[in-house]
Design an enzyme around this catalytic site. Structure first.
Site, short mmCIF file in Angstrom:
data_model
loop_
_atom_site.label_atom_id
_atom_site.label_comp_id
_atom_site.label_asym_id
_atom_site.label_seq_id
_atom_site.Cartn_x
_atom_site.Cartn_y
_atom_site.Cartn_z
N CYS A 153 19.62 -22.06 -34.02
CA CYS A 153 21.15 -22.09 -33.94
C CYS A 153 21.73 -21.48 -32.82
O CYS A 153 21.94 -22.28 -31.71
CB CYS A 153 21.65 -21.15 -35.04
SG CYS A 153 23.40 -21.28 -35.51
N LYS B 201 14.09 -16.45 -32.97
CA LYS B 201 15.44 -16.76 -32.44
C LYS B 201 15.59 -15.65 -31.13
O LYS B 201 15.68 -14.78 -31.35
CB LYS B 201 16.67 -16.30 -33.41
CG LYS B 201 17.88 -16.79 -33.06
CD LYS B 201 18.86 -16.45 -34.24
CE LYS B 201 20.22 -17.12 -33.87
NZ LYS B 201 21.39 -17.07 -35.23
N GLU C 37 18.99 -22.90 -41.02
CA GLU C 37 18.57 -21.46 -40.79
C GLU C 37 19.03 -20.68 -42.21
O GLU C 37 19.64 -21.07 -42.98
CB GLU C 37 19.79 -21.05 -39.77
CG GLU C 37 19.60 -19.49 -39.51
CD GLU C 37 20.41 -19.32 -38.27
OE1 GLU C 37 21.51 -19.92 -38.20
OE2 GLU C 37 20.35 -18.42 -37.26
N1 LIG Z 1 25.12 -18.84 -36.19
C1 LIG Z 1 24.45 -18.89 -34.92
O1 LIG Z 1 23.58 -18.36 -34.69
C2 LIG Z 1 25.27 -19.28 -34.04
C3 LIG Z 1 26.94 -19.90 -34.31
O2 LIG Z 1 27.39 -20.06 -35.27
C4 LIG Z 1 27.78 -20.18 -33.07
O3 LIG Z 1 26.98 -20.26 -31.94
O4 LIG Z 1 28.78 -20.67 -33.18
#
Ligand SMILES: NC(=O)CC(=O)C(=O)O
Length: 316
Positions: free
Chosen positions: A187, A145, A54
């Protein structure tokens, strides 16, 4: 009960997948050049599907999204609109790999008329967007996302992507011939099992999540979620993180990993830069599904099949 059928294998031939756990800084051009070197390394290790983290071309954080955002539409963008698009396309083509290009901040500019109707002003919308390229460098899919990372754990971490970003609204499935279909999400999307379930029931052999968990949620949930999505869906899961940089504003957990359909971790990085390569084998999916025949035992007379009905999905 669900009907008992023998579906064709979802992964048609074994394939090596690599998660490139990458160190990125504030210099976008340097990040892109570094990513290219690491993709080459992954390909040299035999990977035919390569995954980046990401926000691989920038620091991760709400303050950074607008200044690093690139225009992707109409596609293909020009080099000036999106250097990352062109760099990713070249990485895929030069190494003849499928490249799931982590994510980058995306800018969409729309012209809206003011309520007075007197003049027009540009409206800027930002997304956290993943681009997937085929081995000829052609864009196959774009995932925005869906679930924005908005959390507040007192004394630990507060993060509100929705202060800057807008959410995507479609599940993304991508066909990677001759192997089969993968789902791409980003994520925080991994925390939503419905998304994974729909993707797996629509034939994905792997759920691929570029991600950047942190030092609070990473140790608690990163591996757990990877294993949970694998065991729920009896398919492969890949989570690809940036390397940890304690001088950055956001401290990524690292620990990129690949999990098999029985929820065994096939490979896991530490905190620093690393390329995790794992061989994915369709027989393992079929063995897991035969040995523990969840797909024939579901009780859609008791609860609904979330993969049926109106699902906003980009089907290949
Ligand atoms: N960074 C993200 O999108 C998610 C995350 O860090 C988490 O769910 O914990």
């Amino acid at each position: 009960m669900a009907s008992s059928t023998t579906p064709s294998p979802v992964l048609k031939q074994p394939v090596k997948l690599a998660c490139v756990q990458l160190a990125s800084g504030s210099d976008k051009a340097a990040n892109l050049a570094h990513a290219a070197a690491k993709v080459r390394e992954a390909a040299a290790a035999g990977a035919k599907i390569v995954v980046l983290p990401e926000c691989f071309n920038s620091p991760y954080g709400c303050d950074h999204f607008p200044s690093y955002a690139e225009t992707l539409l109409p596609s293909p963008p020009t080099e000036a609109q999106s250097p990352s698009f062109h760099a990713l396309s070249a990485m895929a083509r030069d190494n003849a790999v499928y490249l799931i290009g982590g994510s980058i901040p995306e800018l969409v500019t729309t012209i809206t008329t003011t309520t007075e109707g007197t003049h027009e002003e540009p409206k800027k919308t930002y997304y956290n967007t993943s681009l997937t390229f085929d081995p000829s460098g052609t864009l196959l899919a774009t995932h925005r996302k869906i679930h924005l990372f908005d959390i507040s754990i007192p004394g630990k971490i507060t993060f509100r992507e929705s202060d800057v970003l807008s959410p995507g609204d479609t599940l993304t499935l991508v066909d990677l011939p001759p192997y089969g279909r993968v789902a791409v999400a980003i994520c925080y999307d991994v925390r939503f099992p419905e998304l994974a379930t729909i993707a797996a029931r629509r034939g994905a052999f792997a759920l691929v999540y570029p991600g950047a968990f942190n030092l609070t949620t990473g140790p608690l949930h990163w591996k757990l979620l990877g294993q949970a999505r694998a065991v729920d869906n009896q398919c492969y899961v890949a989570l690809c993180s940036p390397a940890r940089d304690m001088s950055a504003g956001y401290h990524a957990w690292g620990h990129s990993l690949v999990v098999d359909p029985m929820a065994q971790v096939l490979g896991e990085a530490g905190e620093g830069e690393e390329v995790v390569v794992a061989e994915l084998d369709g027989d393992k999916i079929e063995e897991a599904r035969k040995g523990i025949p969840l797909r024939d035992q579901r009780r859609f007379d008791v609860y609904p099949d979330v993969s049926q009905g109106a699902v906003a999905a980009k089907e290949p």
